[in-house]
Design a protein around this motif. Sequence first.
Motif, PDB file in Angstrom:
ATOM      1  N   THR A  68     -16.365 -22.096  38.709  1.00  0.00           N
ATOM      2  CA  THR A  68     -16.408 -23.388  38.111  1.00  0.00           C
ATOM      3  C   THR A  68     -15.086 -23.970  37.837  1.00  0.00           C
ATOM      4  O   THR A  68     -14.647 -25.101  38.172  1.00  0.00           O
ATOM      5  CB  THR A  68     -17.076 -23.472  36.999  1.00  0.00           C
ATOM      6  N   LEU A  69     -14.173 -22.941  37.319  1.00  0.00           N
ATOM      7  CA  LEU A  69     -12.811 -23.596  36.820  1.00  0.00           C
ATOM      8  C   LEU A  69     -11.925 -23.796  38.332  1.00  0.00           C
ATOM      9  O   LEU A  69     -11.202 -24.638  38.326  1.00  0.00           O
ATOM     10  CB  LEU A  69     -11.908 -22.357  35.972  1.00  0.00           C
ATOM     11  N   SER A  70     -12.187 -22.846  39.275  1.00  0.00           N
ATOM     12  CA  SER A  70     -11.456 -23.192  40.509  1.00  0.00           C
ATOM     13  C   SER A  70     -11.746 -24.322  41.278  1.00  0.00           C
ATOM     14  O   SER A  70     -10.957 -25.172  41.858  1.00  0.00           O
ATOM     15  CB  SER A  70     -11.794 -21.815  41.552  1.00  0.00           C
ATOM     16  N   LEU A  71     -13.029 -24.565  41.079  1.00  0.00           N
ATOM     17  CA  LEU A  71     -13.613 -25.970  41.679  1.00  0.00           C
ATOM     18  C   LEU A  71     -13.013 -27.203  41.019  1.00  0.00           C
ATOM     19  O   LEU A  71     -12.817 -28.140  41.727  1.00  0.00           O
ATOM     20  CB  LEU A  71     -15.015 -26.011  41.908  1.00  0.00           C
ATOM     21  N   PHE A  72     -13.095 -26.990  39.610  1.00  0.00           N
ATOM     22  CA  PHE A  72     -12.594 -27.985  38.802  1.00  0.00           C
ATOM     23  C   PHE A  72     -11.035 -28.267  39.148  1.00  0.00           C
ATOM     24  O   PHE A  72     -10.769 -29.517  39.271  1.00  0.00           O
ATOM     25  CB  PHE A  72     -12.565 -27.611  37.368  1.00  0.00           C
ATOM     26  N   PHE A  73     -10.262 -27.248  39.416  1.00  0.00           N
ATOM     27  CA  PHE A  73      -8.847 -27.358  39.616  1.00  0.00           C
ATOM     28  C   PHE A  73      -8.608 -28.195  41.061  1.00  0.00           C
ATOM     29  O   PHE A  73      -7.790 -28.876  41.014  1.00  0.00           O
ATOM     30  CB  PHE A  73      -8.169 -26.156  39.822  1.00  0.00           C
ATOM     31  N   TRP A  74      -9.561 -27.959  41.995  1.00  0.00           N
ATOM     32  CA  TRP A  74      -9.497 -28.429  43.343  1.00  0.00           C
ATOM     33  C   TRP A  74      -9.781 -29.837  43.115  1.00  0.00           C
ATOM     34  O   TRP A  74      -9.173 -30.847  43.651  1.00  0.00           O
ATOM     35  CB  TRP A  74     -10.707 -27.674  44.353  1.00  0.00           C
ATOM     36  N   THR A  75     -10.853 -30.229  42.233  1.00  0.00           N
ATOM     37  CA  THR A  75     -11.284 -31.629  42.432  1.00  0.00           C
ATOM     38  C   THR A  75     -10.087 -32.538  41.452  1.00  0.00           C
ATOM     39  O   THR A  75      -9.871 -33.645  41.962  1.00  0.00           O
ATOM     40  CB  THR A  75     -12.600 -31.935  41.340  1.00  0.00           C
ATOM     41  N   VAL A  76      -9.367 -31.712  40.413  1.00  0.00           N
ATOM     42  CA  VAL A  76      -8.511 -32.517  39.750  1.00  0.00           C
ATOM     43  C   VAL A  76      -7.303 -32.843  40.854  1.00  0.00           C
ATOM     44  O   VAL A  76      -6.720 -34.020  40.874  1.00  0.00           O
ATOM     45  CB  VAL A  76      -7.688 -31.716  38.532  1.00  0.00           C
ATOM     46  N   GLY A  77      -6.857 -31.888  41.594  1.00  0.00           N
ATOM     47  CA  GLY A  77      -6.140 -31.933  42.631  1.00  0.00           C
ATOM     48  C   GLY A  77      -6.374 -33.234  43.779  1.00  0.00           C
ATOM     49  O   GLY A  77      -5.442 -33.999  44.059  1.00  0.00           O
ATOM     50  N   TRP A 120     -11.268 -39.953  34.005  1.00  0.00           N
ATOM     51  CA  TRP A 120     -11.892 -39.519  35.306  1.00  0.00           C
ATOM     52  C   TRP A 120     -11.329 -38.553  36.015  1.00  0.00           C
ATOM     53  O   TRP A 120     -11.885 -37.916  37.048  1.00  0.00           O
ATOM     54  CB  TRP A 120     -11.896 -41.152  36.226  1.00  0.00           C
ATOM     55  N   GLN A 121     -10.080 -38.155  35.753  1.00  0.00           N
ATOM     56  CA  GLN A 121      -9.450 -37.265  36.597  1.00  0.00           C
ATOM     57  C   GLN A 121      -9.616 -35.847  35.819  1.00  0.00           C
ATOM     58  O   GLN A 121      -9.856 -34.622  36.727  1.00  0.00           O
ATOM     59  CB  GLN A 121      -8.045 -37.180  36.509  1.00  0.00           C
ATOM     60  N   ILE A 122      -9.742 -35.647  34.732  1.00  0.00           N
ATOM     61  CA  ILE A 122      -9.889 -34.275  33.932  1.00  0.00           C
ATOM     62  C   ILE A 122     -11.302 -34.100  33.300  1.00  0.00           C
ATOM     63  O   ILE A 122     -12.209 -33.258  33.569  1.00  0.00           O
ATOM     64  CB  ILE A 122      -8.869 -34.042  33.196  1.00  0.00           C
ATOM     65  N   VAL A 123     -11.536 -35.224  32.302  1.00  0.00           N
ATOM     66  CA  VAL A 123     -12.647 -34.982  31.408  1.00  0.00           C
ATOM     67  C   VAL A 123     -14.094 -34.922  32.080  1.00  0.00           C
ATOM     68  O   VAL A 123     -14.831 -34.107  31.889  1.00  0.00           O
ATOM     69  CB  VAL A 123     -12.556 -36.048  30.206  1.00  0.00           C
ATOM     70  N   VAL A 124     -14.223 -36.028  32.908  1.00  0.00           N
ATOM     71  CA  VAL A 124     -15.545 -36.221  33.465  1.00  0.00           C
ATOM     72  C   VAL A 124     -15.891 -35.099  34.564  1.00  0.00           C
ATOM     73  O   VAL A 124     -16.909 -34.486  34.431  1.00  0.00           O
ATOM     74  CB  VAL A 124     -15.725 -37.708  34.360  1.00  0.00           C
ATOM     75  N   PRO A 125     -14.701 -34.737  35.408  1.00  0.00           N
ATOM     76  CA  PRO A 125     -15.059 -33.515  36.430  1.00  0.00           C
ATOM     77  C   PRO A 125     -15.409 -32.291  35.532  1.00  0.00           C
ATOM     78  O   PRO A 125     -16.401 -31.298  35.904  1.00  0.00           O
ATOM     79  CB  PRO A 125     -13.890 -33.435  37.234  1.00  0.00           C
ATOM     80  N   PHE A 126     -14.599 -32.047  34.313  1.00  0.00           N
ATOM     81  CA  PHE A 126     -14.861 -30.747  33.677  1.00  0.00           C
ATOM     82  C   PHE A 126     -16.351 -30.698  33.051  1.00  0.00           C
ATOM     83  O   PHE A 126     -16.851 -29.819  33.086  1.00  0.00           O
ATOM     84  CB  PHE A 126     -13.991 -30.915  32.491  1.00  0.00           C
ATOM     85  N   ILE A 127     -16.643 -31.820  32.463  1.00  0.00           N
ATOM     86  CA  ILE A 127     -17.951 -32.062  31.855  1.00  0.00           C
ATOM     87  C   ILE A 127     -19.104 -31.841  33.075  1.00  0.00           C
ATOM     88  O   ILE A 127     -19.900 -31.030  32.898  1.00  0.00           O
ATOM     89  CB  ILE A 127     -18.339 -33.245  30.953  1.00  0.00           C
TER      90      ILE A 127
END
Length: 168
Positions: free
Chosen positions: A57-66, A78-85
Amino acid sequence: MKTALKSALFAVTTFIAAHAAHAVCPVCTVAVGAGLGGARILGIDDVITGIWAGGLTLSLFFWTVGWLKKRGVTSVLWQIVVPFIVFYSMLGLVYLMPGVTFGANTLWGIDKFLLGVIVGTVAFYVGARWYIKIKRKNGGHAKFAFQKVVVPISVLLIATLIFWLITK
């Protein structure tokens, strides 16, 4: 067998869909996904499964942020909070699986899967940061091939071993 096929299909789809972000390498995320799928199929303890789910999940989160950064999304919301949640809320879907009840299987008074997710997230984060530190100290280059994969996965494996010994 259907579960194994679904896990493999998910890992391949994740690899293809998220390849452009490169925040955490695709091979690493596929390895984490395979570990998660394999653990569930083999009936491994929920804390161990949770460790790999947290890492994935953290790996996918990092990918999404990038990926969002590359597309010009600059809002922290929208870049960090929403994808993390969104990503971590999706892990709650595990509790909709037959035979899985939140809080029914605990270690130290914490649901084992949730504990594993927390430990896996922290372990993967530490591994990814450790790799960056090693790379910086080596003039911006990895010390060996696939170090970007080996370091985070090694930290997840160490966490897995520790919790396997605790739950054994």
